[in-house]
Design a protein around this motif. Structure first.
Motif, PDB file in Angstrom:
ATOM      1  N   PRO A   2       0.846  -1.038  -0.063  1.00 19.30           N
ATOM      2  CA  PRO A   2      -0.098  -0.106   0.057  1.00 19.30           C
ATOM      3  C   PRO A   2       1.152   1.158   0.088  1.00 19.30           C
ATOM      4  O   PRO A   2       0.494   2.236  -0.343  1.00 19.30           O
ATOM      5  CB  PRO A   2      -0.823  -0.137   0.990  1.00 19.30           C
ATOM      6  CG  PRO A   2      -0.199  -1.090   2.147  1.00 19.30           C
ATOM      7  CD  PRO A   2       0.693  -2.000   1.170  1.00 19.30           C
ATOM      8  N   TYR A   3       2.188   1.172   0.525  1.00 17.84           N
ATOM      9  CA  TYR A   3       2.911   2.560   0.575  1.00 17.84           C
ATOM     10  C   TYR A   3       3.320   3.213  -0.571  1.00 17.84           C
ATOM     11  O   TYR A   3       3.594   4.124  -0.788  1.00 17.84           O
ATOM     12  CB  TYR A   3       4.072   2.437   1.481  1.00 17.84           C
ATOM     13  CG  TYR A   3       3.668   1.844   2.673  1.00 17.84           C
ATOM     14  CD1 TYR A   3       3.337   2.647   3.789  1.00 17.84           C
ATOM     15  CD2 TYR A   3       3.766   0.421   3.373  1.00 17.84           C
ATOM     16  CE1 TYR A   3       2.463   2.042   4.805  1.00 17.84           C
ATOM     17  CE2 TYR A   3       3.501  -0.020   4.468  1.00 17.84           C
ATOM     18  CZ  TYR A   3       2.711   0.625   5.306  1.00 17.84           C
ATOM     19  OH  TYR A   3       2.332   0.340   6.548  1.00 17.84           O
ATOM     20  N   LYS A   4       2.819   2.472  -1.939  1.00 16.64           N
ATOM     21  CA  LYS A   4       3.143   3.095  -3.088  1.00 16.64           C
ATOM     22  C   LYS A   4       1.938   3.780  -3.447  1.00 16.64           C
ATOM     23  O   LYS A   4       2.168   4.837  -4.154  1.00 16.64           O
ATOM     24  CB  LYS A   4       2.959   2.076  -4.282  1.00 16.64           C
ATOM     25  CG  LYS A   4       4.194   0.954  -4.006  1.00 16.64           C
ATOM     26  CD  LYS A   4       3.847  -0.241  -5.072  1.00 16.64           C
ATOM     27  CE  LYS A   4       4.945  -1.135  -4.924  1.00 16.64           C
ATOM     28  NZ  LYS A   4       4.810  -2.618  -5.962  1.00 16.64           N
ATOM     29  N   HIS A   5       0.894   3.861  -2.560  1.00 17.22           N
ATOM     30  CA  HIS A   5      -0.369   4.879  -2.924  1.00 17.22           C
ATOM     31  C   HIS A   5      -0.752   5.467  -1.707  1.00 17.22           C
ATOM     32  O   HIS A   5      -1.234   6.729  -1.649  1.00 17.22           O
ATOM     33  CB  HIS A   5      -1.523   3.758  -3.355  1.00 17.22           C
ATOM     34  CG  HIS A   5      -1.274   3.242  -4.930  1.00 17.22           C
ATOM     35  ND1 HIS A   5      -1.174   3.882  -5.964  1.00 17.22           N
ATOM     36  CD2 HIS A   5      -1.102   1.886  -5.187  1.00 17.22           C
ATOM     37  CE1 HIS A   5      -0.789   2.998  -7.010  1.00 17.22           C
ATOM     38  NE2 HIS A   5      -0.709   2.054  -6.545  1.00 17.22           N
ATOM     39  N   PHE A   6      -0.596   4.823  -0.323  1.00 20.08           N
ATOM     40  CA  PHE A   6      -1.130   5.388   0.787  1.00 20.08           C
ATOM     41  C   PHE A   6      -0.134   5.450   1.932  1.00 20.08           C
ATOM     42  O   PHE A   6       0.211   4.350   1.978  1.00 20.08           O
ATOM     43  CB  PHE A   6      -2.505   4.503   1.199  1.00 20.08           C
ATOM     44  CG  PHE A   6      -3.234   4.301   0.073  1.00 20.08           C
ATOM     45  CD1 PHE A   6      -4.369   5.529  -0.137  1.00 20.08           C
ATOM     46  CD2 PHE A   6      -3.714   3.035  -0.347  1.00 20.08           C
ATOM     47  CE1 PHE A   6      -5.262   5.275  -1.368  1.00 20.08           C
ATOM     48  CE2 PHE A   6      -4.864   3.249  -1.454  1.00 20.08           C
ATOM     49  CZ  PHE A   6      -5.501   4.277  -1.878  1.00 20.08           C
ATOM     50  N   ALA A   7       0.173   6.460   2.362  1.00 16.90           N
ATOM     51  CA  ALA A   7       1.094   6.497   3.608  1.00 16.90           C
ATOM     52  C   ALA A   7       0.743   5.694   4.683  1.00 16.90           C
ATOM     53  O   ALA A   7       1.607   5.286   5.382  1.00 16.90           O
ATOM     54  CB  ALA A   7       1.335   8.079   3.998  1.00 16.90           C
ATOM     55  N   ASP A   8      -0.567   5.711   5.063  1.00 14.59           N
ATOM     56  CA  ASP A   8      -1.155   5.082   6.298  1.00 14.59           C
ATOM     57  C   ASP A   8      -2.691   4.800   6.174  1.00 14.59           C
ATOM     58  O   ASP A   8      -3.227   4.823   5.058  1.00 14.59           O
ATOM     59  CB  ASP A   8      -0.704   5.814   7.592  1.00 14.59           C
ATOM     60  CG  ASP A   8      -1.315   7.239   7.561  1.00 14.59           C
ATOM     61  OD1 ASP A   8      -2.443   7.595   6.680  1.00 14.59           O
ATOM     62  OD2 ASP A   8      -0.850   8.136   8.042  1.00 14.59           O
ATOM     63  N   ARG A   9      -3.197   4.155   7.250  1.00  9.67           N
ATOM     64  CA  ARG A   9      -4.549   3.858   7.103  1.00  9.67           C
ATOM     65  C   ARG A   9      -5.618   4.966   6.752  1.00  9.67           C
ATOM     66  O   ARG A   9      -6.470   4.921   5.982  1.00  9.67           O
ATOM     67  CB  ARG A   9      -5.002   2.732   8.243  1.00  9.67           C
ATOM     68  CG  ARG A   9      -6.261   2.277   8.299  1.00  9.67           C
ATOM     69  CD  ARG A   9      -6.657   1.820   9.447  1.00  9.67           C
ATOM     70  NE  ARG A   9      -6.979   2.681  10.573  1.00  9.67           N
ATOM     71  CZ  ARG A   9      -8.059   2.922  11.147  1.00  9.67           C
ATOM     72  NH1 ARG A   9      -9.091   2.187  10.784  1.00  9.67           N
ATOM     73  NH2 ARG A   9      -8.274   4.054  12.008  1.00  9.67           N
ATOM     74  N   ASP A  10      -5.199   5.866   7.526  1.00 17.34           N
ATOM     75  CA  ASP A  10      -5.938   7.000   7.141  1.00 17.34           C
ATOM     76  C   ASP A  10      -6.019   7.720   5.732  1.00 17.34           C
ATOM     77  O   ASP A  10      -6.935   8.110   5.354  1.00 17.34           O
ATOM     78  CB  ASP A  10      -5.407   8.161   8.125  1.00 17.34           C
ATOM     79  CG  ASP A  10      -6.403   8.079   9.703  1.00 17.34           C
ATOM     80  OD1 ASP A  10      -6.727   7.219   9.949  1.00 17.34           O
ATOM     81  OD2 ASP A  10      -5.801   9.125  10.387  1.00 17.34           O
ATOM     82  N   ARG A  18      -4.632  17.444   7.439  1.00 16.85           N
ATOM     83  CA  ARG A  18      -3.939  16.431   6.482  1.00 16.85           C
ATOM     84  C   ARG A  18      -4.221  16.113   5.048  1.00 16.85           C
ATOM     85  O   ARG A  18      -3.667  15.753   4.291  1.00 16.85           O
ATOM     86  CB  ARG A  18      -3.516  15.292   7.498  1.00 16.85           C
ATOM     87  CG  ARG A  18      -2.665  15.315   8.451  1.00 16.85           C
ATOM     88  CD  ARG A  18      -2.562  13.898   9.042  1.00 16.85           C
ATOM     89  NE  ARG A  18      -1.850  12.891   8.141  1.00 16.85           N
ATOM     90  CZ  ARG A  18      -1.996  11.677   8.024  1.00 16.85           C
ATOM     91  NH1 ARG A  18      -2.489  11.099   9.140  1.00 16.85           N
ATOM     92  NH2 ARG A  18      -1.287  10.881   7.261  1.00 16.85           N
ATOM     93  N   HIS A  19      -5.792  16.103   4.887  1.00 18.58           N
ATOM     94  CA  HIS A  19      -6.199  15.984   3.909  1.00 18.58           C
ATOM     95  C   HIS A  19      -7.281  17.060   3.389  1.00 18.58           C
ATOM     96  O   HIS A  19      -8.422  16.837   3.396  1.00 18.58           O
ATOM     97  CB  HIS A  19      -7.108  14.508   3.932  1.00 18.58           C
ATOM     98  CG  HIS A  19      -6.372  13.381   4.434  1.00 18.58           C
ATOM     99  ND1 HIS A  19      -5.585  12.759   3.660  1.00 18.58           N
ATOM    100  CD2 HIS A  19      -6.167  12.893   5.711  1.00 18.58           C
ATOM    101  CE1 HIS A  19      -4.810  11.800   4.563  1.00 18.58           C
ATOM    102  NE2 HIS A  19      -5.405  11.824   5.850  1.00 18.58           N
ATOM    103  N   PRO A  20      -6.775  18.092   2.944  1.00 10.76           N
ATOM    104  CA  PRO A  20      -7.569  19.071   2.657  1.00 10.76           C
ATOM    105  C   PRO A  20      -8.594  19.059   1.486  1.00 10.76           C
ATOM    106  O   PRO A  20      -9.174  19.645   1.381  1.00 10.76           O
ATOM    107  CB  PRO A  20      -6.605  20.121   2.064  1.00 10.76           C
ATOM    108  CG  PRO A  20      -5.357  19.501   1.729  1.00 10.76           C
ATOM    109  CD  PRO A  20      -5.318  18.184   2.791  1.00 10.76           C
TER     110      PRO A  20
END
Length: 201
Positions: free
Chosen positions: A51-59, A121-123
């Motif tokens: 997943p770290y190719k697309h998402f830094a973490d679960r959030d 963090r997610h504007p």
């Protein structure tokens, strides 16, 4: 949104989508706080490093789904507003569509409103919420006399629809009325009543 299960170990041509679908299925089963990123990987049939190719973490994964939730709401709400030119009826259609979204897209609804995502963090989520506001304020502005009153009416209609959607999900209404169709009708009636209260003299 259709959730497609994929057997563990299957190669993914679209890793991002596979992880989103796995997370959505887990939210359906356990809620937005009831799984880890590693579990989403296992459900998708990919390695825990994938997943770290697309998402830094679960959030970040949940935020991607929340954005889809906002986009689906906007699509539904715009369709609802287009069913009438009368602003009170437009608000009634919006309130009913809100309840139907909560019932038909439970996982997206829960992620959008219950995941506790940080919009600093997610504007993109704050921007999506603003877009919904911008679609609805012209409607309430046709009923009221000032921008403040228009905003108050929008908040009251949305709050009524949101509360009724939660009542239905949690079976807090008596059984004859605790179904999506009945609750959507209740939300529409509440919106009409609120519009009438705020109507220009």
């Amino acid at each position: 949104m259709t959730v497609k299960r994929r057997p563990t170990g299957t190669h993914h041509g679209d890793l991002r989508n596979a992880l989103e679908q796995a997370a959505l299925a887990l939210v359906q089963e356990r809620g937005p706080h009831g799984f880890t990123l590693a579990e989403a990987c296992r459900r998708a049939g990919v390695s825990v490093s994938a997943p770290y190719k697309h998402f830094a973490d679960r959030d970040a994964l949940l935020a991607s789904l929340a954005l889809k939730g906002y986009q689906e709401q906007q699509r539904r709400f715009r369709a609802a507003l287009s069913t009438s030119t009368d602003p009170a009826e437009q608000l009634a259609a919006f309130a009913a569509a809100y309840v139907r979204f909560a019932a038909e897209e439970r996982a997206l609804f829960d992620i959008t409103f219950l995941a506790g995502l940080d919009t600093t963090r997610h504007p993109e989520l704050a921007a999506a919420g603003t877009a919904l506001h911008d679609d609805l304020m012209p409607v309430t502005s046709r009923i009221t006399t000032t921008p403040d009153e228009a905003f108050d009416l929008l908040v009251q209609v949305a709050a009524a629809a949101h509360g009724l959607a939660l009542f239905q999900q949690q079976a807090m209404l008596p059984s004859p009325w605790n179904n999506p169709q009945s609750v959507a009708e209740q939300a529409a009636r509440a919106a009409r009543a609120l519009a009438d209260q705020h109507a220009r003299p």
